[in-house]
Enzyme design. Structure first.
Site, PDB file in Angstrom:
ATOM      1  CB  ALA A 161      -1.351   2.485  -4.602  1.00  0.00           C
ATOM      2  CB  ILE A 177     -25.497  -6.221  25.515  1.00  0.00           C
ATOM      3  CG1 ILE A 177     -26.192  -6.799  24.408  1.00  0.00           C
ATOM      4  CG2 ILE A 177     -25.378  -7.047  26.806  1.00  0.00           C
ATOM      5  CD1 ILE A 177     -25.840  -8.124  23.789  1.00  0.00           C
ATOM      6  CB  THR A 212      -0.848   0.034   1.172  1.00  0.00           C
ATOM      7  OG1 THR A 212      -1.709  -1.385   1.129  1.00  0.00           O
ATOM      8  CG2 THR A 212      -1.942   1.148   1.248  1.00  0.00           C
ATOM      9  CB  SER A 224     -16.638  -4.704   3.176  1.00  0.00           C
ATOM     10  OG  SER A 224     -16.405  -5.325   4.260  1.00  0.00           O
ATOM     11  CD  GLU A 225     -16.845  -1.059   0.663  1.00  0.00           C
ATOM     12  OE1 GLU A 225     -17.840  -0.691   1.560  1.00  0.00           O
ATOM     13  OE2 GLU A 225     -15.608  -1.260   1.209  1.00  0.00           O
ATOM     14  CD  GLU A 240      -4.575  -9.512   5.280  1.00  0.00           C
ATOM     15  OE1 GLU A 240      -4.755 -10.647   4.705  1.00  0.00           O
ATOM     16  OE2 GLU A 240      -3.698  -9.609   6.263  1.00  0.00           O
ATOM     17  N   GLY A 241      -7.778  -5.882   1.543  1.00  0.00           N
ATOM     18  CA  GLY A 241      -8.982  -5.758   0.873  1.00  0.00           C
ATOM     19  C   GLY A 241     -10.400  -5.542   1.589  1.00  0.00           C
ATOM     20  NE  ARG A 245     -27.132  -2.923  34.360  1.00  0.00           N
ATOM     21  CZ  ARG A 245     -27.074  -1.819  35.386  1.00  0.00           C
ATOM     22  NH1 ARG A 245     -26.420  -1.826  36.430  1.00  0.00           N
ATOM     23  NH2 ARG A 245     -27.441  -0.698  34.918  1.00  0.00           N
TER      24      ARG A 245
END
Length: 379
Positions: A130, A337, A126, A366-367, A363-364, A268
């Protein structure tokens, strides 16, 4: 595909879980708070043989399969995401890349100390301009006699300030397109190699991240990894392997979030009963448990394909996409929670939520995973 782990895999899982409980859990909050690389912990990981799980024994590793690698990463990441990530990419991407593409001399000189945990490695691809667009890399290596001279700046380099070995991707022929990028091994201390700006991150804080600058950095031609022009294919193959590890890391985070949520919701009490008995909370936990099982099966399937010498790129992207997005979604729910306590710095679910986000990016993104998956499906 077998849905049950082998006896050996179960034994390694239990050993990794015990190691994490004894050595990782007790310091996880402190190294996160201080952004500290725990050299003493990585020494223990090396002594335990955890730093080269999928690397053959002849090159210093454990000689186990990639499924076992994923299992160990999950257990370590459950205790500390930063440590799980470093373990994942050190062996899963860099070690595997050196094993698949290095010649015998390179394996002896560089892979063995990495697999044994005596050296740490960095994967420098990277750049400031880029990221997902790998073709936008500007770092170049020019042949000069028996050497190559590298110039350029890499960014977001994990282990950048502390690595002993740098795997560097750069152009050797910009006009050759996808066949113009090559890969070099650059040892720490090489003149012209210098770690640059050190980044303090929202999460994954004990993982050290920086720029790495190459200024007239001269390396011998023997440090070319594989053939000239093979760099882009090498990087993409590395990412396929790495995405299984990142999925396993996210699974560890999600599992920790589920365990913390179960524990807290049983303790809780509101309106006269534990909040675990409130339908809204119970359903959050139900969704967490379901997505955890789905993510693990996707990751295990990708690892199984890899171990059985079948194509696994699409499945690795699916596993990374689903597991990382599930980890992000459910760490947010875990904070919900815990209510106000979940928003307090130092609470484990607060750390988990910060750590989860980056797994959707590195490492890429989600898109990018959706691009990879759709490319396979529509081909």
């Amino acid at each position: 595909m077998e849905f049950a782990l082998t006896e050996e895999q179960e034994l390694i899982r239990n050993n990794a879980r015990e190691f994490a409980a004894k050595h990782v859990d007790p310091i996880a909050a402190e190294i996160d708070q201080n952004g500290r690389h725990p050299a003493e912990l990585f020494k223990k990981l090396a002594e335990g043989g955890w730093m080269g799980i999928p690397i053959p024994e002849q090159y210093g590793g454990a000689g186990a399969d990639f499924m076992t690698h994923a299992i160990v990463v999950e257990e370590i990441a459950r205790a500390c995401t930063s440590t799980g990530f470093t373990l994942s990419f050190h062996a899963g991407i860099i070690g595997t890349t050196l094993y698949l593409y290095g010649n015998e001399d390179q394996k002896i000189k560089y892979l063995i100390p990495l697999a044994q945990g005596r050296h740490l490695a960095a994967f420098t691809l990277t750049e400031p301009g880029a990221g997902t667009d790998v073709m936008a890399v500007t770092t170049a290596a020019v042949r000069d006699g028996n050497d190559y001279v590298i110039n350029g700046t890499k960014t977001f380099v994990s282990n950048g300030p502390i690595a002993d070995t740098y795997i560097v991707f750069c152009w050797t022929d910009k006009f050759a397109g996808k066949k113009g990028m090559s890969t070099f091994i650059v040892p720490k201390g090489t003149p012209g190699l210098k770690p640059g700006k050190h980044f303090r991150k929202m999460g994954l804080r004990s993982s050290q991240t920086s720029e790495v600058v190459f200024n007239e950095c001269r390396v011998p031609k023997e440090n070319l990894l594989g053939q000239e022009g093979a760099g882009l294919a090498m990087a993409m193959n590395g990412f396929d392997h790495g995405r299984i590890g990142i999925a396993a890391q996210a699974i560890g985070v999600l599992r920790a979030a589920l365990e913390e949520s179960i524990k807290y919701s049983k303790e809780r009490v509101q309106f006269g009963k534990p909040i675990a008995r409130q339908q809204a909370i119970a359903w959050m936990i139900s969704d967490m448990a379901t997505d955890l099982s789905a993510a693990r099966l996707l990751a295990y399937h990708a690892a199984w394909l890899k171990d059985n010498n079948q194509a696994f790129g699409k499945e690795a992207s699916m596993a990374k996409l689903f597991a990382t997005e599930a980890a992000m979604k459910h760490t947010i729910k875990a904070v919900q929670i815990h209510g106000g306590y979940g928003y307090i710095e130092g609470t484990k679910v607060e750390r988990l939520m910060r750590d989860a986000k980056i797994a959707e990016v590195y490492e890429g993104t989600s898109e990018a995973q959706r691009m990879v998956i759709s490319g396979h499906v529509l081909r």
